[in-house]
Design a protein around this motif. Structure first.
Motif, mmCIF file in Angstrom:
data_model
loop_
_atom_site.group_PDB
_atom_site.id
_atom_site.type_symbol
_atom_site.label_atom_id
_atom_site.label_comp_id
_atom_site.label_asym_id
_atom_site.label_seq_id
_atom_site.Cartn_x
_atom_site.Cartn_y
_atom_site.Cartn_z
ATOM 1 N N MET D 90 0.841 -1.205 0.000
ATOM 2 C CA MET D 90 0.000 0.000 0.000
ATOM 3 C C MET D 90 0.877 1.256 0.000
ATOM 4 O O MET D 90 0.647 2.201 -0.762
ATOM 5 N N ILE D 91 1.894 1.252 0.872
ATOM 6 C CA ILE D 91 2.789 2.407 0.961
ATOM 7 C C ILE D 91 3.492 2.643 -0.364
ATOM 8 O O ILE D 91 3.520 3.758 -0.895
ATOM 9 N N ARG D 94 1.035 3.899 -3.178
ATOM 10 C CA ARG D 94 0.655 5.306 -3.035
ATOM 11 C C ARG D 94 1.823 6.237 -3.313
ATOM 12 O O ARG D 94 1.683 7.249 -3.997
ATOM 13 N N SER D 95 2.981 5.899 -2.753
ATOM 14 C CA SER D 95 4.142 6.774 -2.922
ATOM 15 C C SER D 95 4.544 6.829 -4.387
ATOM 16 O O SER D 95 4.885 7.896 -4.914
ATOM 17 N N ARG D 98 2.027 8.965 -6.246
ATOM 18 C CA ARG D 98 2.200 10.379 -5.886
ATOM 19 C C ARG D 98 3.428 10.949 -6.588
ATOM 20 O O ARG D 98 3.387 12.048 -7.164
ATOM 21 N N GLU D 99 4.496 10.175 -6.566
ATOM 22 C CA GLU D 99 5.740 10.632 -7.174
ATOM 23 C C GLU D 99 5.572 10.766 -8.699
ATOM 24 O O GLU D 99 6.070 11.728 -9.293
ATOM 25 N N LYS D 101 2.790 11.298 -10.328
ATOM 26 C CA LYS D 101 1.926 12.450 -10.619
ATOM 27 C C LYS D 101 2.658 13.778 -10.402
ATOM 28 O O LYS D 101 2.430 14.749 -11.117
ATOM 29 N N ASN D 102 3.540 13.816 -9.396
ATOM 30 C CA ASN D 102 4.247 15.062 -9.089
ATOM 31 C C ASN D 102 5.381 15.364 -10.058
ATOM 32 O O ASN D 102 5.793 16.518 -10.172
ATOM 33 N N ARG D 187 10.783 2.527 -5.666
ATOM 34 C CA ARG D 187 9.442 2.098 -5.250
ATOM 35 C C ARG D 187 9.112 0.737 -5.877
ATOM 36 O O ARG D 187 8.490 -0.097 -5.240
#
Lengths: 304, 304, 304, 304, 304
Positions: D90-91, D94-95, D98-99, D101-102, D187
């Motif tokens: 899960m971590i 998500r990370s 997020r990364e 998308k950023n 990741r």
């Protein structure tokens, strides 16, 4: 460390060397004598109305066993962590040398760096064992480096600084980019972790009160036990008393030995052999030919 | 922390200082008096039909021993973790200074940075022990820095911010590339881990109900024990009762001491000595000459 | 969480608030009544040939104590891990802010970022306690951000995404190099670890069958115990039975409380105080003046 | 997994579903019948001079309880680690998102990447439960990708390779610098850790001999127990024998269930619900609108 | 490793292969014979006034069970760690290959690198089992590489160096930037961790004195037990004595087996199968067609 080949289960019972039996034999013998004395004195002190039963010793025995198990755990954890740290040193040393060899365009001076690494291992081993480092380190360090190292309050840390300086010089010469320097530097940090970890284990014993409380209750338990056993067991008292005492006292003594894993007792870590293996590995990785012989266990299966 | 040299097993039994015995002596003495009273009262209350046997105490004794073992584990784990965190501080401090010395082209201002590092260690030590920090920190910080630090609710965290500012200034001056700044900054993060870890241990005790349940059952057990032992043991009751009580009460008291490892009791961590060692190491790494003397254990083997 | 000052050992025995005693008092009282009933019924059911002895309860008591010790371990580990995760949040938040302040050339907008960090902590706290987040978060987030956050199935994760967006905007503006963005982003990943770790603890209880098996055996044991004790202890049965029951039932009840460390019971984590401390720290690091007051324990030493 | 709301302590004793009681009822009933038979046969075999006492069962009971506690620990550790690994997934997911998308300048194709992530989770879940993956994966993967995935001996690992290819394509297009690619790739490595960790737990049981030795001693103990109890307890033998047997057999059975946490038994991990939560989170992070409904526990509090 | 399908609880009791029963059968049979002899000799030695009761054996039994539990923990931890290390090798190998495939612009030579990876795994397996490596490695390495590998004192470490050289050559050719080389190199460091970890487990046994103390007390306990049981149990002595002995001796024997998890006994790790799975995975990731068949358990559920 004892590295015995596997043995028949029956033969194992009679092993003397490498057990803690040699160390606690006097105590067990005193327990035996006391038990015999108790048998002889039984009629006399029974006439005084003094009596002991096994029941309270059962409560006490379980409690002591649980607490002794806890202390054994704590001491064994120190031993395991100490071994783990030396394993990490091996990992860091090999990875560092591999990385240096793979990235430096000019590898003519790597022998120098290998010697700093070997010196670090020997220096750590000898400071942990409170042995003088100067003679051994002089085989690996230049006289100037040796002088700064032996003056330092933490000689191994000084050698790490020298290794950092060596890498920094390569970076200033343009042989290493910042990213590669950063990577190599992380290996030095790994060695710093090992160094401070070993110092921590060597300088911070298990809280003294644990040692004391258990030591005291174990010995008082063993001293009083014959008085409780004698009523039921009579002639068998000495044998059972010594067997129970052996179980408790041997584990108490072993925990004490494992508490300081860097010593040179039977069950301590074979730091000489580990340093020797590291030296051989690093020299072979650098394709050097003058490699020391491998240290093997002695006739009594003892590896130092 | 007590750092006693190894002693003969027999001598150890009689050690007074550094054991928790001094702390629990009154309680054991009360137990002794109670046992004597129980012997005297036995005929009277036996005539009332009141009787206690050892059997239920056996069940209770094992249960309490198991739960006490669990609490000891929990408290000892806090002690070990606290020591580990201070070891990590040593690692981070040395690695940070080595990295700064190896990468900064101009090392004239490093003394300033070393003082920030030393101030961090002393500040952490003194806030954990709830001692005032201002006097000590004034030896290492500029007055301006000192003012912002002492106003902060977490002074050690403020010193970390000052260290970050110092490094950031070097980056802005072009002395540090982003990658090297990133690497040095990771060492500051390591210090942040130590700081928050120590705060966590200091602020979050073992759940109070554990302490309470065990404390209560241990003491009720020890109070009722003489009543159960007296039927079988008679005159020997006080001795056995005190021995069993010692085993349980001493471990209960030690767990309490270890629960807050940053205190200044016999079995707490020697933070003064650790900070002193760190100060010596960092100053020597920067080749400074004005190095403080090493703190040694006092006559009673006590290191603070 | 209870944060009692250290108390005299004798006073501790009589503490009521903060123990689980208030919660299990009814059960112990029922046990007392049952024991009295058993004494009265003894002649009748003994005449039926029904008899119970302590011996099988001894086996059962040890087994239950061992298994209860195991479950206590498991539940306490959850409590410790939960506290550790909140400690890591503190570490990540401080390191992130320090790094942002040290690297961003223009620090005028950092207040915005600080509010995102504080909102993350409050949001995590309130979702773990199943409290509505909107009112609190509106103090820290812009209306647009707030809307996306409250619509999300994992609001705290959405705030992390907003923090990532904020940093990404700085990177696109050229204020952050890739390496520094990578470093800051790793701190966001640390927060993601805390978030998912807390969700894991909150959503995954200790396997229900453990709770059930132990609960059942503990209560059956306590119900049957008076029948076994009465033959030997007679009038003392209720007292010993309640003492043994207290030891087992109190630990069973405490384990239940610790299993969900994010609740608001006596022995749960003081998330309000932790969030408050984090808010104060972050605002002070950004040199803001409008800092909330520190939350302190109430009169009953209770910190929420 | 059972997710029961907290219940009254008295009600808990009578819970049937979700306990292992349903599974071991036959064995306990056989034990009851055996106990009754033993009562009936007592006069006959006592006349043969056969007698058993509780004392050796006390030794055996403690030993079995300790070893069973150890095996429970080992099996529970597998359960906890398995849950931890899914938390790490899960971590990482998500990370990673997020990364991505950023950092990606062009986010039009991110939906593709999200589907690869979701496919990874479902694929891992279904291979661990030995279910066919093709139908489910076809919802998330292109036919070409699906073909290579189902042909692989480790389909989830193949999906990781596809994710790596997707990121590598972005790097080659110049959308990702090396440092950002390196960060995203870490990741993926985290996901690789989860994958291999779950494979390890699924493929490497607790050493079979542990299971066997404990199983055997627990059942022999329970079979012989009535013979030892009957002399003292007579008519009460069946009740006490079943209670003791329940304690031991239930924990033996639960350990067996927890040993393979990826199964679909009552106390296994709710992988369906975890994958569902992950899917919802990732789709919401990408602001998609077609989000599946959240899986909730059924009427029996069972979450799969 | 034994990988038995789940079996009926009743059938499990009679399993022979894969238990340690085959190994300790002689010892249990001797215990049986001794017990019979004790029954026969009872009148004779009772007339000498020799008597043993169960009570001291109860104390001893609990203590031995606790200490045996501790040693089992220590040995099982070695087994678990060994399995974990091989899991990490799998992770590192897959991640390394994925990263190489994703970043190298020219992937024609990757087959070479895959073979180095496979050679590493086989080489580690065979050195841990003290088997000759040359024949197997010749399938994967060039003759020149093979020669340097087999001459090395740590052949697997030499293969790591070859992998580093291969990557370094790609960096010098400009195919890999420093940051990507650094990332790939970290995977090699992960392999170095596995290598040194396995070497540590293989070379550092549990302190010999633990093995010895427990072995000795377990066997003395089992030898003396019939003498204590015979008074109460008479004809039943042999059965109960063998059952208790089985519990203790079987766990002692299993701990011995698990202590060296790299052996080829029933309960050791299936290194052949792990290496085989890794080889299949890596070849499939590189889309090669000549993939070996998967190793499956034999008829006795044994996987090597």
């Amino acid at each position: 460390m004892i590295v015995r080949p596997q043995q028949h289960w029956l033969a194992l019972i009679f092993v003397w060397h490498g057990s803690v039996l040699s160390k606690i034999f006097t105590r067990l013998f005193l327990n035996f004598l006391l038990s015999v004395a108790v048998i002889l004195m039984l009629p006399w002190y029974a006439s005084l109305g003094i009596k002991l039963t096994v029941a309270p010793f059962s409560i006490l025995g379980v409690a002591i066993a649980i607490f002794l198990g806890f202390r054994n755990n704590a001491c064994y954890a120190r031993y395991v962590e100490a071994r783990l740290l030396w394993g990490q040193l091996m990992i860091a040393a090999r990875s560092l040398l591999r990385e240096v060899k793979n990235t430096l365009p000019d590898d003519s001076a790597i022998g120098e760096f290998v010697r700093l690494q070997i010196a670090f291992a020997h220096c750590l081993r000898m400071t942990l064992r409170r042995q003088p480092v100067e003679a051994t380190l002089s085989r690996y360090l230049t006289p100037a480096d040796l002088a700064t190292v032996v003056q330092s309050s933490s000689p191994a840390n000084r050698i790490l600084l020298l290794m950092g300086n060596w890498l920094a010089a390569r970076r200033r010469e343009g042989q290493l980019s910042d990213i590669l320097f950063h990577s190599l530097n992380n290996r030095l940090n790994d060695m710093s972790v090992v160094l401070a970890g070993c110092e921590r284990i060597a300088n911070t014993p298990v809280p003294f009160a644990y040692t004391l409380i258990l030591h005291r209750t174990v010995y008082l338990f063993c001293i009083l036990l014959p008085f409780a056993l004698v009523v039921d067991l009579h002639y068998m008292t000495p044998f059972i008393s010594v067997l129970v005492s052996y179980t408790f006292i041997a584990l108490d003594a072993l925990a004490e030995e494992l508490e300081d894993p860097f010593g040179t007792e039977n069950n301590d870590l074979p730091l000489d052999a580990i340093c020797n293996a590291m030296e051989i590995d690093l020299l072979q990785m650098n394709d050097e030919t003058d490699v020391p012989a491998r240290i093997l266990p002695d006739k009594r299966y003892q590896l130092t």
